[in-house]
Design a protein around this motif. Structure first.
Motif, PDB file in Angstrom:
ATOM      1  N   GLY A 182       0.470   9.417  -5.787  1.00  0.00           N
ATOM      2  CA  GLY A 182       0.649  10.765  -5.255  1.00  0.00           C
ATOM      3  C   GLY A 182      -0.171  11.028  -4.005  1.00  0.00           C
ATOM      4  O   GLY A 182      -0.410  12.175  -3.649  1.00  0.00           O
ATOM      5  N   LYS A 183      -0.625   9.974  -3.322  1.00  0.00           N
ATOM      6  CA  LYS A 183      -1.440  10.160  -2.123  1.00  0.00           C
ATOM      7  C   LYS A 183      -0.590  10.404  -0.883  1.00  0.00           C
ATOM      8  O   LYS A 183      -1.101  10.843   0.126  1.00  0.00           O
ATOM      9  N   SER A 184       0.688  10.103  -0.957  1.00  0.00           N
ATOM     10  CA  SER A 184       1.622  10.470   0.116  1.00  0.00           C
ATOM     11  C   SER A 184       2.325  11.737  -0.346  1.00  0.00           C
ATOM     12  O   SER A 184       2.482  11.957  -1.548  1.00  0.00           O
ATOM     13  N   LYS A 185       2.766  12.543   0.598  1.00  0.00           N
ATOM     14  CA  LYS A 185       3.399  13.811   0.215  1.00  0.00           C
ATOM     15  C   LYS A 185       4.566  13.595  -0.731  1.00  0.00           C
ATOM     16  O   LYS A 185       4.706  14.280  -1.713  1.00  0.00           O
ATOM     17  N   GLN A 186       5.427  12.637  -0.425  1.00  0.00           N
ATOM     18  CA  GLN A 186       6.496  12.274  -1.350  1.00  0.00           C
ATOM     19  C   GLN A 186       6.987  10.878  -1.031  1.00  0.00           C
ATOM     20  O   GLN A 186       6.708  10.324   0.018  1.00  0.00           O
ATOM     21  N   GLN A 236       0.820  -1.212   0.000  1.00  0.00           N
ATOM     22  CA  GLN A 236       0.000   0.000   0.000  1.00  0.00           C
ATOM     23  C   GLN A 236       0.857   1.266   0.000  1.00  0.00           C
ATOM     24  O   GLN A 236       0.458   2.280  -0.566  1.00  0.00           O
ATOM     25  N   SER A 237       2.020   1.198   0.617  1.00  0.00           N
ATOM     26  CA  SER A 237       2.928   2.359   0.590  1.00  0.00           C
ATOM     27  C   SER A 237       3.354   2.649  -0.842  1.00  0.00           C
ATOM     28  O   SER A 237       3.353   3.802  -1.279  1.00  0.00           O
ATOM     29  N   ILE A 238       3.700   1.588  -1.580  1.00  0.00           N
ATOM     30  CA  ILE A 238       4.100   1.757  -2.981  1.00  0.00           C
ATOM     31  C   ILE A 238       2.942   2.368  -3.763  1.00  0.00           C
ATOM     32  O   ILE A 238       3.122   3.331  -4.520  1.00  0.00           O
TER      33      ILE A 238
END
Length: 155
Positions: A88-92, A80-82
């Motif tokens: 683009g759901k994580s800041k970077q 899920q992190s990948i």
């Protein structure tokens, strides 16, 4: 210039190396040396000083022919992190993960290609279907070592 979207990168424009064609279904495009184009894009991304965005991260992963699950295992994170990084759901993208992905690409596609055999093995494992029946491992001791082999379980 042709706005090339086939790589999954939204900002690639081709000055040349392509032909617009007509078919009964409409207009199409033929890219000359598509593999070479993707190699050039990958090399540029790996060498760029800025942080990778989700699209770039996904491009490098797909060029390495790795699933999100396999890359997650290599990076020590969850699938899920990948997915969040790529969408683009994580800041970077996590900085160590980004550095490792760049290095994997660099070592498998550029230079002396030291990691290419490892990635080929991972790709092969991903495309190998699981055994049809559960496997039983039979180990036996020899005079100086052990040996093991797998057998299909008979029910």
């Amino acid at each position: 210039m042709y706005h090339y979207l086939g790589s999954g990168l939204p900002n690639v424009y081709l000055k040349n190396g392509y032909e617009i064609t007509k078919s009964p279904y409409g207009e199409g495009v033929v890219i000359h040396d598509l593999e070479g184009l993707h190699n050039a894009l990958g090399e540029m991304l790996v060498a760029s000083p800025g942080r990778l965005g989700g699209y770039e991260f996904k491009f490098l992963r797909t060029e390495l022919e790795l699933s999100q699950a396999t890359l997650a295992n290599l990076l020590g994170c969850d699938e899920q992190s990948i997915a969040r990084w790529e969408k683009g759901k994580s800041k970077q993208v996590n900085a160590p993960a980004e550095k490792l992905l760049r290095r994997l690409y660099q070592e498998s596609k550029m230079g002396d290609k030291k990691l290419a055999p490892l990635l080929k093995t991972l790709q092969k494992w991903e495309s190998t279907p699981p055994p049809a029946a559960p496997q039983k491992i039979v180990a036996s001791e020899r005079s100086d070592n052990w040996s093991a082999r797998s057998e299909a379980c008979v029910r």
